[in-house]
Design a protein around this motif. Structure first.
Motif, PDB file in Angstrom:
ATOM      1  N   LEU A 119       1.358  -6.078  15.193  1.00 44.10           N
ATOM      2  CA  LEU A 119       1.460  -5.088  14.064  1.00 44.10           C
ATOM      3  C   LEU A 119       3.004  -5.164  13.567  1.00 44.10           C
ATOM      4  O   LEU A 119       4.020  -5.125  14.302  1.00 44.10           O
ATOM      5  CB  LEU A 119       1.247  -3.682  14.386  1.00 44.10           C
ATOM      6  CG  LEU A 119       1.518  -2.506  13.432  1.00 44.10           C
ATOM      7  CD1 LEU A 119       0.279  -2.442  12.528  1.00 44.10           C
ATOM      8  CD2 LEU A 119       1.550  -1.260  14.181  1.00 44.10           C
ATOM      9  N   CYS A 120       3.270  -5.229  12.272  1.00 47.32           N
ATOM     10  CA  CYS A 120       4.461  -4.907  11.397  1.00 47.32           C
ATOM     11  C   CYS A 120       4.325  -4.545  10.150  1.00 47.32           C
ATOM     12  O   CYS A 120       3.572  -4.264   9.677  1.00 47.32           O
ATOM     13  CB  CYS A 120       4.883  -6.650  11.396  1.00 47.32           C
ATOM     14  SG  CYS A 120       3.729  -7.725  10.619  1.00 47.32           S
ATOM     15  N   ASN A 166       0.801  -1.265   0.085  1.00 46.77           N
ATOM     16  CA  ASN A 166       0.192   0.092  -0.022  1.00 46.77           C
ATOM     17  C   ASN A 166       0.807   1.310   0.077  1.00 46.77           C
ATOM     18  O   ASN A 166       1.899   1.342   0.454  1.00 46.77           O
ATOM     19  CB  ASN A 166      -0.764   0.014   1.101  1.00 46.77           C
ATOM     20  CG  ASN A 166      -0.120   0.419   2.445  1.00 46.77           C
ATOM     21  OD1 ASN A 166       0.052   1.324   2.897  1.00 46.77           O
ATOM     22  ND2 ASN A 166       0.116  -0.705   3.163  1.00 46.77           N
ATOM     23  N   MET A 167       0.402   2.195  -0.528  1.00 47.98           N
ATOM     24  CA  MET A 167       0.870   3.650  -0.393  1.00 47.98           C
ATOM     25  C   MET A 167      -0.106   4.723   0.081  1.00 47.98           C
ATOM     26  O   MET A 167      -1.546   4.613  -0.489  1.00 47.98           O
ATOM     27  CB  MET A 167       1.409   4.202  -1.857  1.00 47.98           C
ATOM     28  CG  MET A 167       2.002   5.675  -1.374  1.00 47.98           C
ATOM     29  SD  MET A 167       2.704   6.381  -3.213  1.00 47.98           S
ATOM     30  CE  MET A 167       1.282   6.360  -4.065  1.00 47.98           C
ATOM     31  N   ILE A 168       0.186   5.314   1.088  1.00 43.38           N
ATOM     32  CA  ILE A 168      -0.834   6.276   1.603  1.00 43.38           C
ATOM     33  C   ILE A 168      -0.371   7.843   1.407  1.00 43.38           C
ATOM     34  O   ILE A 168       0.682   8.247   1.780  1.00 43.38           O
ATOM     35  CB  ILE A 168      -0.742   5.879   3.150  1.00 43.38           C
ATOM     36  CG1 ILE A 168      -1.274   4.781   3.535  1.00 43.38           C
ATOM     37  CG2 ILE A 168      -2.073   7.213   3.618  1.00 43.38           C
ATOM     38  CD1 ILE A 168      -2.813   4.221   2.966  1.00 43.38           C
ATOM     39  N   ILE A 169      -1.167   8.647   0.930  1.00 42.77           N
ATOM     40  CA  ILE A 169      -0.797  10.149   0.653  1.00 42.77           C
ATOM     41  C   ILE A 169      -2.038  10.957   1.332  1.00 42.77           C
ATOM     42  O   ILE A 169      -3.187  10.435   1.175  1.00 42.77           O
ATOM     43  CB  ILE A 169      -0.453  10.388  -0.652  1.00 42.77           C
ATOM     44  CG1 ILE A 169      -1.541  10.003  -1.762  1.00 42.77           C
ATOM     45  CG2 ILE A 169       0.486   9.803  -1.333  1.00 42.77           C
ATOM     46  CD1 ILE A 169      -1.508  10.472  -3.054  1.00 42.77           C
ATOM     47  N   GLY A 170      -1.707  12.069   1.641  1.00 43.70           N
ATOM     48  CA  GLY A 170      -2.671  13.038   2.056  1.00 43.70           C
ATOM     49  C   GLY A 170      -2.953  14.263   1.116  1.00 43.70           C
ATOM     50  O   GLY A 170      -2.211  13.943   0.008  1.00 43.70           O
ATOM     51  N   ARG A 171      -3.833  15.268   1.593  1.00 43.29           N
ATOM     52  CA  ARG A 171      -4.300  16.156   0.856  1.00 43.29           C
ATOM     53  C   ARG A 171      -2.865  16.905   0.104  1.00 43.29           C
ATOM     54  O   ARG A 171      -1.810  17.097   1.008  1.00 43.29           O
ATOM     55  CB  ARG A 171      -4.957  17.282   1.619  1.00 43.29           C
ATOM     56  CG  ARG A 171      -5.255  18.568   0.872  1.00 43.29           C
ATOM     57  CD  ARG A 171      -6.442  19.177   1.516  1.00 43.29           C
ATOM     58  NE  ARG A 171      -7.666  18.809   1.325  1.00 43.29           N
ATOM     59  CZ  ARG A 171      -8.581  18.975   0.415  1.00 43.29           C
ATOM     60  NH1 ARG A 171      -8.043  19.881  -0.745  1.00 43.29           N
ATOM     61  NH2 ARG A 171      -9.624  18.412   0.424  1.00 43.29           N
ATOM     62  N   GLY A 172      -2.952  17.397  -0.999  1.00 36.65           N
ATOM     63  CA  GLY A 172      -1.828  18.075  -1.719  1.00 36.65           C
ATOM     64  C   GLY A 172      -0.618  16.785  -1.919  1.00 36.65           C
ATOM     65  O   GLY A 172       0.269  17.293  -2.258  1.00 36.65           O
ATOM     66  N   ALA A 173      -1.216  15.402  -2.236  1.00 34.05           N
ATOM     67  CA  ALA A 173      -0.267  14.253  -2.446  1.00 34.05           C
ATOM     68  C   ALA A 173       0.885  14.462  -1.083  1.00 34.05           C
ATOM     69  O   ALA A 173       2.087  13.862  -1.576  1.00 34.05           O
ATOM     70  CB  ALA A 173       0.327  14.562  -3.683  1.00 34.05           C
ATOM     71  N   GLY A 184       4.824  -2.398   2.636  1.00 35.68           N
ATOM     72  CA  GLY A 184       4.031  -3.694   3.427  1.00 35.68           C
ATOM     73  C   GLY A 184       3.686  -3.219   4.621  1.00 35.68           C
ATOM     74  O   GLY A 184       4.565  -3.077   5.514  1.00 35.68           O
ATOM     75  N   THR A 185       2.414  -3.283   4.999  1.00 35.64           N
ATOM     76  CA  THR A 185       2.069  -3.277   6.204  1.00 35.64           C
ATOM     77  C   THR A 185       0.930  -4.348   6.734  1.00 35.64           C
ATOM     78  O   THR A 185       0.019  -4.559   5.850  1.00 35.64           O
ATOM     79  CB  THR A 185       1.329  -1.922   6.619  1.00 35.64           C
ATOM     80  OG1 THR A 185       1.879  -1.105   5.866  1.00 35.64           O
ATOM     81  CG2 THR A 185       1.339  -1.456   8.101  1.00 35.64           C
ATOM     82  N   ASP A 239      -0.983  -6.545   4.028  1.00 39.29           N
ATOM     83  CA  ASP A 239      -2.485  -6.462   3.838  1.00 39.29           C
ATOM     84  C   ASP A 239      -2.885  -4.986   3.531  1.00 39.29           C
ATOM     85  O   ASP A 239      -2.864  -4.026   4.315  1.00 39.29           O
ATOM     86  CB  ASP A 239      -3.391  -6.833   4.719  1.00 39.29           C
ATOM     87  CG  ASP A 239      -4.843  -6.867   4.349  1.00 39.29           C
ATOM     88  OD1 ASP A 239      -5.147  -6.300   3.400  1.00 39.29           O
ATOM     89  OD2 ASP A 239      -5.644  -7.542   4.978  1.00 39.29           O
ATOM     90  N   GLY A 240      -2.618  -4.570   2.188  1.00 34.41           N
ATOM     91  CA  GLY A 240      -2.724  -3.261   1.719  1.00 34.41           C
ATOM     92  C   GLY A 240      -3.922  -2.761   2.069  1.00 34.41           C
ATOM     93  O   GLY A 240      -4.154  -1.434   2.490  1.00 34.41           O
ATOM     94  N   LEU A 241      -5.256  -3.410   1.587  1.00 36.59           N
ATOM     95  CA  LEU A 241      -6.421  -2.498   1.964  1.00 36.59           C
ATOM     96  C   LEU A 241      -6.733  -2.624   3.528  1.00 36.59           C
ATOM     97  O   LEU A 241      -7.207  -1.557   4.090  1.00 36.59           O
ATOM     98  CB  LEU A 241      -7.811  -3.774   1.663  1.00 36.59           C
ATOM     99  CG  LEU A 241      -8.186  -3.244   0.096  1.00 36.59           C
ATOM    100  CD1 LEU A 241      -9.058  -4.414  -0.347  1.00 36.59           C
ATOM    101  CD2 LEU A 241      -9.110  -1.786   0.294  1.00 36.59           C
TER     102      LEU A 241
END
Length: 539
Positions: free
Chosen positions: A371-372, A292-299, A378-379, A388-390
C-alpha cells in the motif's frame, strides 16, 4: 495493402518527460510532427523489442486523444508492432491501462493524459509510456526517450491505415507483408472484473442499499473525466446505487470547462452537494482516474495522508489482502508521516520515496510493498502499478461496511489511537519560473549554512528548532518546499506543512498549523519570489 512512409522531421526542444510523461499545451502538440516525433521516440526507446510486440493505448478523453490514438495506430503499424489493445473511443483510465498491461502481459502502453490538468484546445495534453510491469517508465527509459527526441530526423508511418475506434472488435491489416492487429476493447470490462476480485462487492452493495437498515447514501463525482463509464458500471450496475448517486459521468473533451483535480477547491460542487445534502460519503476523481478525494457526512474532509494511514490500519477488511497478505507501506517524501505510525504499530516496513509513482513500483516488484500514497490525492496498492482513485473509494467503502462507523467516526478513532499529523499544502500555480528557481536556490543556500540546524524560528506562542534539512524541527514538524513537475507551463510551487499532535487531535488544521505556516513563509520569502499574496489552492 497499407505501405510504410518515412517522413523527414526536425527535432523540437523541450520534449523531456516529467514525473508523469510529457505535458504541454494542446497548441504545442499540434505543431507539425511534434506528436509524431515523441511517439517515434517512445517506440525507438524500446529498440528491437518493439517488433512483434503488443501495446495498450488509451487516454482520459480530453481534447486531442482521438486524433493522437490515430497517429499511434499508424506509427505503430509502420514500426513493426504486432498488436494494439485500444480502449473504445480512446478511453482508458490510467489504472485500467496498468491493469490491462499486466493481465495480457504486453510490452507496455501509451497513455494519453495530462491527469488533473484542464483540457480543451487552449489547455493541456500529455503522453506517457508505461512499461511491462504496468507502471510509469523509469528514469532510464524516460531519459532515453528524451535523448532520442533531441536527435530525431525521421519517423515511420502507415498513412493509409483507416481504423475506427468507436466500435468494439478486432481489425486486421497487412502492412507490407506483416500482419498488424488493432483490438478495440470495452474500456471498462477488465478493470471492473478485477475490482470484483479484489473487493467484496455484495458486502459493499449491502451497505449502499441499506440491507441492515438505513441506506448509506453516496455521491460519486467523475468530474467529466475518464472514470464516468467505470463509475456507472461499478456503482449503478454492480453496487445498486441510483443515477442520483453519481454525477458528471460523461467524459468531455474539456471536462465541462472544469479543472479535473479532486480537491476542495476544484471539486467544490461535490463538497457543497455533500455538505447540504443527505450524503454519508462522497468521492471525486481526476481526469485520468488515478487521483481521489474522500469526504464524509457534512463534507468532512479526509486528507490524503490520513486516508493512506486509515487504509493501512484496515487492510484486513479487503479480500485481496486477506489472501495476499500485507508486505509494507510507503509514502512520497512530502506526505505526512501518519502511515509511519501505523507501520510501526503493525510491524510492517515503511518507505519514503521521491515524488513520482514509478518509485513505488520498484518496491512492489521487489515484493516489499502492498500500500502506498501521495499527499497529492494519489492512493494505490500492488494490484496495479499506478495510483487508483476508484480502488481507493472502494477500499474506503469496504472499511465503512466492516466497521459500521461514519467517515468522521473512523478518523476520530484513528487519531485517538495513533495521534494526528496535521497537514496542509499550499499550491501557487503558474508562477514565473525564474524567480521560483531563484527562491529554491536561496533556500537551499540558507539551509546548508553553518548554524541553520539548531536555529530557532517563532510565530505566535510557538517556537520551532531545526533538527534536520527539508526542514525538520525537533518536535517532528516539517516544512517541505518543491517545484512540481506536473504542470504544463510556468512553475507550480508547493509548500507542505506537517505537524504531529499526540493528544490535541480534534482541532482545525489551518488554525493548528498557522504558526508553522508563518515560519515557512518567512523562511522561504515565498511572497516576494512568487508575487502572490495567497496560494491558488489550499489542501
Amino acid at each position: 495493402m497499407p505501405g510504410v512512409v518515412t517522413v523527414n522531421t526536425t527535432a523540437y526542444e523541450g520534449q523531456k518527460p516529467g514525473t508523469s510523461g510529457l505535458r504541454k499545451k494542446v497548441k504545442v502538440f499540434i505543431q507539425e510532427n511534434y506528436t509524431e516525433n515523441f511517439i517515434q521516440s517512445i517506440l525507438d526507446a524500446n529498440k528491437n523489442a518493439i517488433v512483434g510486440s503488443t501495446l495498450v493505448v488509451g487516454g482520459d478523453g480530453r481534447y486531442l486523444v482521438k486524433e493522437v490514438v490515430d497517429k499511434i495506430i499508424k506509427i505503430s503499424a509502420a514500426n513493426g508492432v504486432a498488436k494494439l489493445l485500444v480502449g473504445q473511443n480512446g478511453i482508458l483510465s490510467t489504472p485500467a491501462v496498468s491493469c490491462i498491461i499486466r493481465k495480457y502481459k504486453t510490452l507496455g502502453g501509451i497513455v494519453l493524459t495530462a491527469s488533473h490538468n484542464p483540457g480543451g484546445i487552449d489547455n493541456d495534453f500529455g503522453i506517457k509510456f508505461n512499461c511491462s510491469n504496468g507502471g510509469p517508465a523509469p528514469d532510464g527509459t524516460t531519459n532515453e526517450i528524451y535523448k532520442l527526441t533531441t536527435a530525431i530526423t525521421q519517423y515511420k508511418i502507415s498513412p493509409d491505415i483507416v481504423c475506427p475506434i468507436d466500435k468494439i472488435g478486432v481489425q486486421q491489416f497487412d502492412v507490407e507483408g506483416r500482419q498488424f492487429t488493432v483490438e478495440i476493447m470495452d474500456s471498462v470490462k477488465d478493470y471492473v472484473e478485477y475490482m470484483q476480485e479484489i473487493f467484496d462487492f455484495p458486502k459493499i452493495k449491502a451497505l449502499i442499499q441499506g440491507s441492515s437498515g438505513k441506506p448509506f447514501n453516496v455521491l460519486i463525482d467523475s468530474m467529466n473525466g475518464v472514470t464516468g463509464p467505470y463509475v456507472k458500471r461499478i456503482f449503478v450496475d454492480e453496487l445498486g446505487a441510483s443515477d442520483k448517486n453519481v454525477r458528471r459521468v460523461i467524459p468531455l473533451e474539456d471536462f465541462g470547462g472544469a479543472h479535473p483535480d479532486p480537491n476542495l477547491t476544484y471539486a467544490a460542487e461535490l463538497v457543497e452537494a455533500v455538505k447540504n445534502g443527505d450524503y454519508d460519503f462522497g468521492a471525486a476523481f481526476d481526469g485520468d482516474g488515478d487521483r481521489n478525494m474522500i469526504i464524509g457526512r457534512g463534507a468532512f474532509f479526509v486528507t490524503p495522508s490520513d486516508s493512506l494511514a486509515v487504509l493501512a490500519s484496515h487492510l484486513q477488511c479487503i479480500p485481496y489482502f486477506q489472501g495476499a497478505g500485507v508486505r509494507g507501506f510507503a509514502r512520497s517524501m512530502p506526505t505526512a508521516a501518519a502511515v509511519d505510525r501505523v507501520a510501526a504499530r503493525l510491524g510492517h516496513e515503511i518507505f519514503e520515496v521521491p515524488t513520482g509513482w514509478k518509485y513505488f513500483g520498484n518496491l512492489m516488484d521487489a515484493g516489499r510493498l502492498s500500500l502506498c500514497g501521495e499527499e497529492s490525492f494519489g492512493t494505490g496498492s500492488d494490484h496495479v502499478r499506478e495510483k487508483d482513485g476508484l480502488w481507493a473509494a472502494l477500499a474506503w467503502l469496504s472499511i465503512l461496511a466492516a466497521t459500521s462507523l461514519s467517515v468522521e467516526g473512523i478518523l476520530q478513532k484513528h487519531w485517538a489511537q495513533f495521534g494526528r499529523n496535521y497537514f496542509t499544502r499550499y499550491d501557487y500555480e503558474e508562477c514565473a519560473s525564474d524567480p521560483c528557481n531563484e527562491m529554491m536556490q536561496a533556500l537551499e543556500k540558507k539551509m546548508t549554512e553553518a548554524g541553520f540546524v539548531g536555529s530557532k524560528h517563532s510565530s505566535g506562542d510557538k517556537t520551532y528548532v531545526v533538527k534536520g534539512l527539508r526542514i525538520i524541527f525537533e518536535d517532528g514538524s516539517r516544512i517541505v518546499l518543491r517545484l512540481s513537475g506536473t504542470g504544463s507551463s510556468g512553475a507550480t510551487v508547493r509548500l507542505y506543512i506537517d505537524s504531529y499532535e499526540a493528544k490535541n487531535v480534534l482541532g482545525d488544521a489551518q488554525v493548528m498549523l498557522k504558526p508553522l505556516i508563518d515560519v515557512a513563509l518567512k523562511l522561504s520569502d515565498l511572497k516576494r519570489y512568487t508575487g502572490r499574496d495567497a496560494p491558488t489552492v489550499i489542501t
